[in-house]
Motif scaffolding. Structure first.
Motif, PDB file in Angstrom:
ATOM      1  N   ARG A 297       0.423  -1.126  -0.230  1.00  0.00           N
ATOM      2  CA  ARG A 297      -0.122  -0.130   0.207  1.00  0.00           C
ATOM      3  C   ARG A 297       0.769   1.492   0.177  1.00  0.00           C
ATOM      4  NH1 ARG A 297      -3.407  -3.395   1.726  1.00  0.00           N
ATOM      5  NH2 ARG A 297      -6.045  -2.969   1.727  1.00  0.00           N
TER       6      ARG A 297
ATOM      7  N   ASN B 232       3.015   4.510  -1.180  1.00  0.00           N
ATOM      8  CA  ASN B 232       3.692   5.027  -1.953  1.00  0.00           C
ATOM      9  C   ASN B 232       4.401   6.209  -1.909  1.00  0.00           C
ATOM     10  OD1 ASN B 232       1.016   4.361  -3.687  1.00  0.00           O
ATOM     11  ND2 ASN B 232      -0.120   4.770  -1.803  1.00  0.00           N
TER      12      ASN B 232
ATOM     13  N   ASP C 208      -6.862   3.679  -1.068  1.00  0.00           N
ATOM     14  CA  ASP C 208      -6.146   1.953  -1.873  1.00  0.00           C
ATOM     15  C   ASP C 208      -6.563   0.832  -1.359  1.00  0.00           C
ATOM     16  OD1 ASP C 208      -6.932   1.788   0.824  1.00  0.00           O
ATOM     17  OD2 ASP C 208      -4.336   1.653   2.366  1.00  0.00           O
TER      18      ASP C 208
ATOM     19  N   TYR D 135      -1.579   1.061 -11.251  1.00  0.00           N
ATOM     20  CA  TYR D 135      -0.734   0.612 -10.472  1.00  0.00           C
ATOM     21  C   TYR D 135       0.654   0.783 -10.975  1.00  0.00           C
ATOM     22  CZ  TYR D 135      -3.781  -1.521  -7.919  1.00  0.00           C
ATOM     23  OH  TYR D 135      -5.091  -3.129  -6.662  1.00  0.00           O
TER      24      TYR D 135
ATOM     25  N   ARG E   5       0.937   3.968  -6.913  1.00  0.00           N
ATOM     26  CA  ARG E   5       1.241   2.688  -6.980  1.00  0.00           C
ATOM     27  C   ARG E   5       2.874   2.491  -7.365  1.00  0.00           C
ATOM     28  NH1 ARG E   5      -1.514   1.404  -3.004  1.00  0.00           N
ATOM     29  NH2 ARG E   5      -4.132   1.042  -3.537  1.00  0.00           N
TER      30      ARG E   5
END
Length: 575
Positions: A254, A256, A275, A313, A541
Motif C-alpha cells: 500500500r 506510496n 488504497d 498501479y 502505486r
C-alpha cells in the motif's frame, strides 16, 4: 464511530495465551538473526538456506501462538466506520462505496456515473500515515536513535502501523481496522507453494524477501527488548513474527511516495480509502495537490453506476505483482522477465566493449528484461547485444572511426544495424539464450495449463503456476522472435542488401521521435534501473525500494548484523 474497544489478544488453539520465557525466546531470536546475517549461500544452496530459516521462524511462531493482537469480527464490519471517518476529515466520500468483487477482493464501486478524468477522490494529508507522522508518534524516540529506521521508511511505516494498531484510541483506528488481517503475499505461502517456483525467474526475489523479513524481525525484536527508547512502545510485551509479517505486507502492498509539505522532497505514506482501488491497464491518474495538501485521483475512464472503479498501479511485471502484492494480473501489458547479461572480463575485447557501452551509458554487466510484447527487447538491450557481438574492427569503428561519437546514438535504433553479421549474431544469441532458460523449468507451458485446470488447486498454487507459465510464454516468444529476426537478416546478407547508413542529419529524428527503439541511448536511463512513473507528484502505486535496486546495506555495530536497505518493496496491493 464505535467498535474501538473491539480488540483482543488472539488465543491459542488450547484456549489459553501461549507462554514462553523471555530468555528462551531471545535464544531463538539470536539464532534466527545469526542465520539470516551469515554470508550468502553458494549458488544452488539458496533453497536449503530458506528451509533452515523457515524452520527457525516456525519454531518462533509456535512459541508465540496466541500473542498477536487481532480485531473481532470481519474486515467488512469496519467499512462503515472507515467512510464516516473519511467524511469527518474532509475526504471525498460521495460517488463510491466499498464493495466485495469476489475474486478481485474488495474495491470501490461507483454509486453514480463518473466521467473520465473527473476528480472523484481526494484524501487530505492529515489522514495519511507517513514517515513524518511516525516521527511525531510514540515511535519518535526510537526512530531518532536507530539508523535502520532512519534509512528505511518502509520499515518505519510498518512499526508506525503496529504501534497505532495497539492503541485503541489511535486517530487511524478506523483505517487500520479496515485492513486485511492477512495477505496473499509469498510471506504467507506454505513451503510447498514456494517450492513450485523453483527454477523460475522470481524465486530468488521471493527467498530474499523472506530472509530479509526474518532478519529485520529478529533485529527489531532484540532492539525493542533492550533499547531504552523502546521502553514505552506498546510492542514491548508482545511483538510476534506474525505481527511483523502483517505490518510488512500492509505497507508493502500500500505504500506510496508523496511530496513533503514544502514539496522539497518525497516521503512514504499509506493513503486510506484510495488504497481500496483495484488495478487495471491504463495510465497514472493520481497526483498530489500541494496547494490543497491532499492526494487526488481522477477517473481513468467513464464509469457507470455500480461499476467497479479501477486505477493503474504502474508498469509492473507479474513477478512484481505476485511478490509484492499477492496477485497475478492476467492481461498485464507490461509483463517481462529478467535476464542478466555481461561482458566477461576475461574476454580479449572486454576493454573495448566496456568503453563503447560506457559511452552509451550502459554497464558492462546489467539486468535487462525480455518483454511480453514485440519487440521483446528494449532499445537498451538491443544496444548492449550489438556491442556484445561486435568484432574488433566494428569496435574500433565505434571508438575511433569517422563520426564515432555520433554513431553511439544509433546503437539502440533498430533502423541502423552495425552490420548484417552483427544482427545475425545478436538475434542468434537471443534465440539460444531464451531457449536455454526455458530448459531450466521442470514443467512445460502445456503441463502448467493442465495443472491450472484442476478445480482443487489452492489460490497460492494457482498464482504461482500462472506466474511460472507466463515466464515461459515470454521466453518462448523471445526465442521465436530471435529466430525470425535471424532468418530475416540472413536473407539480407545473402541478397547483398545495402546496409542503411547513419547520417548526421538523422540526429533530429533520433531526438524527437516518441518510439523507444529510436531514442538515443545516452539521453536515456536504463529502464530497469529507474521506473519511469516514479515522479514526486505522481503516486500511482510506484512505492518503496526494491531489494534489487541496490541501495546497499547498513551495519549495526552493536549486534554485528546486516539489515538490507529497501528489503521489502511495494507496488499496489491486495484486498
Amino acid at each position: 464511530m464505535g467498535k474501538k474497544s473491539r480488540v483482543k489478544t488472539q488465543k491459542s488453539g488450547s484456549g489459553a495465551t501461549a507462554v514462553v520465557s523471555s530468555k528462551e525466546m531471545m535464544n531463538f531470536i539470536s539464532e534466527l538473526l545469526q542465520k539470516c546475517s551469515s554470508a550468502a549461500p553458494s549458488a544452488g544452496k539458496e533453497w536449503e538456506e530458506y528451509i533452515q530459516i523457515r524452520g527457525l521462524v516456525e519454531k518462533i511462531r509456535k512459541k508465540q501462538k496466541g500473542l498477536s493482537i487481532v480485531f473481532e469480527g470481519s474486515r467488512e464490519d469496519y467499512f462503515t466506520d472507515l467512510m464516516s471517518w473519511a467524511e469527518e476529515n474532509n475526504a471525498s466520500c460521495d460517488g463510491f462505496m466499498v464493495t466485495n468483487f469476489g475474486t478481485e477482493g474488495y474495491g470501490l464501486r461507483a454509486t453514480r456515473d463518473i466521467k473520465a478524468e473527473e476528480l472523484f477522490l481526494w484524501i487530505p494529508r492529515k489522514m495519511l500515515m507517513t514517515v513524518e507522522s511516525a516521527q511525531n508518534s510514540v515511535l519518535g524516540p526510537l526512530y531518532s536513535q536507530d539508523r535502520i529506521l532512519q534509512a528505511m521508511g518502509n520499515v518505519t511505516l510498518a512499526f508506525h502501523l503496529l504501534c497505532e494498531r495497539a492503541d485503541p484510541v489511535s486517530f487511524w483506528q478506523p483505517y487500520i481496522r479496515s485492513l486485511p488481517q492477512e495477505y496473499d503475499t509469498p510471506l504467507y505461502y506454505k513451503q510447498e507453494e514456494v517450492e513450485l517456483l523453483l527454477g523460475t525467474q522470481a524465486v530468488q526475489d521471493i527467498l530474499n524477501q523472506y530472509k530479509n523479513t526474518a532478519r529485520q524481525y529478529a533485529y527489531f525484536y532484540k532492539l525493542i527488548q533492550t533499547h531504552p527508547a523502546a521502553s514505552k512502545l506498546p510492542l514491548k510485551d508482545s511483538f510476534t513474527f506474525d505481527d511483523y509479517r502483517w505490518a510488512v505486507s500492509s505497507v508493502m502492498t500500500r505504500q506510496n511516495q508523496i511530496p513533503t509539505e514544502d514539496g522539497s522532497r518525497v516521503t512514504l505514506a499509506l493513503i486510506p480509502l484510495w488504497d481500496m482501488c483495484n488495478h487495471t491497464n491504463g495510465l497514472i491518474t493520481t497526483g498530489y495537490n500541494l496547494e490543497d495538501d491532499r492526494c487526488e485521483c481522477v477517473a481513468l475512464q467513464d464509469y457507470k453506476e455500480n461499476e467497479q472503479i479501477y486505477i493503474f498501479y504502474g508498469t509492473r511485471s507479474n513477478a512484481e505483482f505476485v511478490i509484492h502484492n499477492g496477485f497475478f494480473f492476467q492481461d498485464n501489458a507490461h509483463d517481462r522477465v529478467k535476464i542478466k547479461l555481461g561482458v566477461s572480463k576475461s574476454e580479449r575485447l572486454y576493454a573495448m566493449k566496456a568503453e563503447v557501452l560506457a559511452r552509451a551509458g550502459i554497464p558492462a554487466s546489467c539486468i535487462f528484461a525480455l518483454h511480453c510484447n514485440e519487440p521483446p527487447i528494449s532499445a537498451q538491450l538491443l544496444a548492449f547485444l550489438r556491442v556484445f557481438c561486435m568484432t574488433e574492427e566494428e569496435l574500433k569503428d565505434y571508438l575511433l572511426g569517422d563520426r564515432a561519437i555520433n554513431k553511439i546514438f544509433t546503437l539502440g535504433n533498430s533502423e541502423f544495424p552495425v552490420s548484417w553479421e552483427n544482427e545475425i549474431k545478436l538475434w542468434t544469441f537471443l534465440e539460444t539464450r531464451a531457449a536455454l532458460l526455458l530448459k531450466t523449468y521442470k514443467t512445460t507451458s502445456e503441463e502448467d495449463q493442465s495443472l491450472l485446470e484442476k478445480p482443487d488447486l489452492s489460490l497460492h498454487s494457482r498464482v504461482v503456476i500462472q506466474l511460472r507459465q507466463a515466464e515461459k510464454q515470454i521466453l518462448e516468444k523471445a526465442s521465436a522472435s530471435g529466430r525470425a529476426k535471424r532468418l530475416h537478416f540472413e536473407k539480407k546478407l545473402e541478397e547483398g542488401a545495402p546496409l542503411p547508413r547513419y547520417e548526421e542529419s538523422d540526429i533530429a529524428l533520433l531526438e524527437n521521435t516518441g518510439a523507444d527503439a529510436k531514442l538515443p541511448i545516452i539521453l536515456r536511463k536504463l529502464e530497469e534501473g529507474v521506473m519511469s512513473d516514479r515522479v514526486i507528484t505522481v503516486i500511482a502505486r510506484e512505492k518503496a525500494i526494491n531489494d534489487t535496486e541496490g541501495l546497499g546495506e547498513t551495519q549495526d555495530d552493536d549486534i554485528s548484523c546486516k539489515i538490507t536497505v529497501g528489503s521489502f518493496c511495494s507496488a499496489a496491493f491486495l484486498k
